[in-house]
Design an enzyme around this catalytic site. Sequence first.
Site, PDB file in Angstrom:
ATOM      1  CG  ASN A  72      -4.829   8.671  -3.430  1.00  0.00           C
ATOM      2  OD1 ASN A  72      -3.789   8.126  -3.773  1.00  0.00           O
ATOM      3  ND2 ASN A  72      -4.957   9.277  -2.259  1.00  0.00           N
ATOM      4  CG  ASP A  91      -1.673   4.920   4.007  1.00  0.00           C
ATOM      5  OD1 ASP A  91      -1.785   5.258   2.810  1.00  0.00           O
ATOM      6  OD2 ASP A  91      -2.387   5.388   4.904  1.00  0.00           O
ATOM      7  CG  HIS A 150      -4.925   2.395   5.805  1.00  0.00           C
ATOM      8  ND1 HIS A 150      -6.259   2.428   6.093  1.00  0.00           N
ATOM      9  CD2 HIS A 150      -4.779   3.023   4.624  1.00  0.00           C
ATOM     10  CE1 HIS A 150      -6.893   3.054   5.117  1.00  0.00           C
ATOM     11  NE2 HIS A 150      -6.017   3.427   4.211  1.00  0.00           N
ATOM     12  CG  HIS A 204      -0.763   7.129  -1.070  1.00  0.00           C
ATOM     13  ND1 HIS A 204      -1.984   7.265  -1.693  1.00  0.00           N
ATOM     14  CD2 HIS A 204      -1.006   6.451   0.084  1.00  0.00           C
ATOM     15  CE1 HIS A 204      -2.929   6.705  -0.933  1.00  0.00           C
ATOM     16  NE2 HIS A 204      -2.364   6.204   0.137  1.00  0.00           N
ATOM     17  CG  LEU A 205       4.924   5.528  -5.682  1.00  0.00           C
ATOM     18  CD1 LEU A 205       5.208   4.597  -6.871  1.00  0.00           C
ATOM     19  CD2 LEU A 205       6.220   5.852  -4.952  1.00  0.00           C
ATOM     20  NE  ARG A 206       0.768  12.142  -2.353  1.00  0.00           N
ATOM     21  CZ  ARG A 206      -0.228  11.613  -1.645  1.00  0.00           C
ATOM     22  NH1 ARG A 206      -1.168  10.877  -2.229  1.00  0.00           N
ATOM     23  NH2 ARG A 206      -0.299  11.820  -0.352  1.00  0.00           N
ATOM     24  CB  ALA A 255      -5.059  12.847   6.283  1.00  0.00           C
ATOM     25  CE  LYS A 309      -7.752   2.128  -0.689  1.00  0.00           C
ATOM     26  NZ  LYS A 309      -6.679   3.082  -0.419  1.00  0.00           N
ATOM     27  CG  HIS A 323       0.187  15.242   2.006  1.00  0.00           C
ATOM     28  ND1 HIS A 323      -0.746  15.542   1.048  1.00  0.00           N
ATOM     29  CD2 HIS A 323      -0.215  14.078   2.567  1.00  0.00           C
ATOM     30  CE1 HIS A 323      -1.687  14.604   1.035  1.00  0.00           C
ATOM     31  NE2 HIS A 323      -1.381  13.693   1.947  1.00  0.00           N
ATOM     32  CG  HIS A 349      -9.836   4.692   3.242  1.00  0.00           C
ATOM     33  ND1 HIS A 349      -8.597   5.265   3.332  1.00  0.00           N
ATOM     34  CD2 HIS A 349     -10.560   5.178   4.276  1.00  0.00           C
ATOM     35  CE1 HIS A 349      -8.573   6.082   4.388  1.00  0.00           C
ATOM     36  NE2 HIS A 349      -9.754   6.053   4.968  1.00  0.00           N
ATOM     37  CG  HIS A 400      -1.873   1.168   1.256  1.00  0.00           C
ATOM     38  ND1 HIS A 400      -3.223   1.009   1.475  1.00  0.00           N
ATOM     39  CD2 HIS A 400      -1.700   2.508   1.085  1.00  0.00           C
ATOM     40  CE1 HIS A 400      -3.832   2.179   1.440  1.00  0.00           C
ATOM     41  NE2 HIS A 400      -2.916   3.117   1.202  1.00  0.00           N
TER      42      HIS A 400
HETATM   43  C1  NCD Z   1      -3.547   9.193   1.978  1.00  0.00           C
HETATM   44  C2  NCD Z   1      -3.052  10.221   0.968  1.00  0.00           C
HETATM   45  O1  NCD Z   1      -2.506  11.245   1.378  1.00  0.00           O
HETATM   46  O2  NCD Z   1      -3.162   9.973  -0.242  1.00  0.00           O
HETATM   47  N1  NCD Z   1      -3.588   9.799   3.278  1.00  0.00           N
HETATM   48  C3  NCD Z   1      -3.569   9.162   4.473  1.00  0.00           C
HETATM   49  O3  NCD Z   1      -3.671   9.826   5.512  1.00  0.00           O
HETATM   50  N2  NCD Z   1      -3.412   7.850   4.563  1.00  0.00           N
HETATM   51  C4  NCD Z   1      -4.874   8.667   1.560  1.00  0.00           C
HETATM   52  C5  NCD Z   1      -5.265   7.401   2.275  1.00  0.00           C
HETATM   53  O4  NCD Z   1      -4.672   6.347   2.092  1.00  0.00           O
HETATM   54  O5  NCD Z   1      -6.212   7.462   3.073  1.00  0.00           O
HETATM   55 ZN    ZN Z   2      -3.341   5.091   1.537  1.00  0.00          ZN
END
Ligand code: NCD
Ligand code: ZN
Length: 347
Positions: free
Chosen positions: A41, A247, A174, A15-17, A263, A99, A251, A136, A13
């Site tokens: 996302n 996860d 998560h 996030h790479l943007r 978040a 997802k 940011h 989620h 799990h």
């Molecule tokens: C994630 C994100 O920033 O893309 N943020 C997080 O707090 N985990 C989104 C997600 O997985 O809920």
């Molecule tokens: Zn996530």
Amino acid sequence: MDKLVITRPDDWHLHLRDDAMLASVLPYTCERFSRAVVMPNLNPPITTVAQAAEYRQRILQARPADSSFSPLMTLYLTDNTTDEEIRKVAAAEFVVAVKYYPAGATTLSDAGVTAIEKVYRTLDCMQANDVPLLVHGEATDLSVDVFDREKAFIDQTLAPLAGRYPQLRMVFEHISTTDAVDFVLAARQGIAATITPQHLLLNRNALFAKGLQPHHYCLPVLKSERHRLRVLEAATSGSERFFLGTDSAPHATEDKQSACGCAGIFSAHAAIELYAEAFDQAGRLDRLEAFASHYGADFYQLPRNEETVTLTKSSWTVSRTLEFGKQDLTPLRAGSEVAWRLEHNND
Ligand code: NCD
Ligand code: ZN
């Protein structure tokens, strides 16, 4: 034990943007993991296999030259996802799952599912084609206490879903509560969960330690010590239903240190090291390898990795900030020590 050789782990799990931000964060994951399930996302979200193929190419192009890291792609489920698209997912080896974000549950979830009934047909098609659903798991009703949203989601949505689709493979992402652990342990075959380093190492006091700590804010929000201990017990229990998913969610520092801080916790720079710390604290380093490198691959029906990585118990200090495209980000443990270190000599 102060040296550990384990099969190279995977991150189930992540996030790479995109673009310059992707280029900044990807090397940390490539250094540690062989594969990662990449969350869809983006803005706009990845909703088609064609978009996932393009995103995957951008990730491959951003990889360090010597890396053989393999991104495993996902689609973002919407009210309008078609059966045709699901059949494309089933046929595309590089897309491993879909997802489900309840609309409004978290960062960039506005395009998510507005009511579960709207995707019943799509879930039928996913079940028929054995496409896993990644969940989620938080209720979106703002009147539900923020610390109770995972439990509310289990009761209102996840438990009924698991019964309605008895063959649909699902990952409860998560997990953060005793309720989620209990649900997964009692659930039918084909239901598993990922666990992040922050939910193993921190409780909700970390959000308010000597003042508001925006870099410890993620969703699901950190819970009380009772919940943390139960999640740690699950991760270190040896059950194949629980496996590693960081996860890691980068940011920009300024977007988190803001009047409306978003978040997400960034942990990719020290991910496997932080899990080693958590397992060490629990006296269960012997179970790290299965959690980090075996059970996830088994769930996704992929081969386990063959390479190994070496971890040593030797502390190092995390940078206060890391580059994040044109901005910077504040990583988990910024300016503080991590007890375990990844050695760089055996791959
Ligand atoms: C994630 C994100 O920033 O893309 N943020 C997080 O707090 N985990 C989104 C997600 O997985 O809920
Ligand atoms: Zn996530």
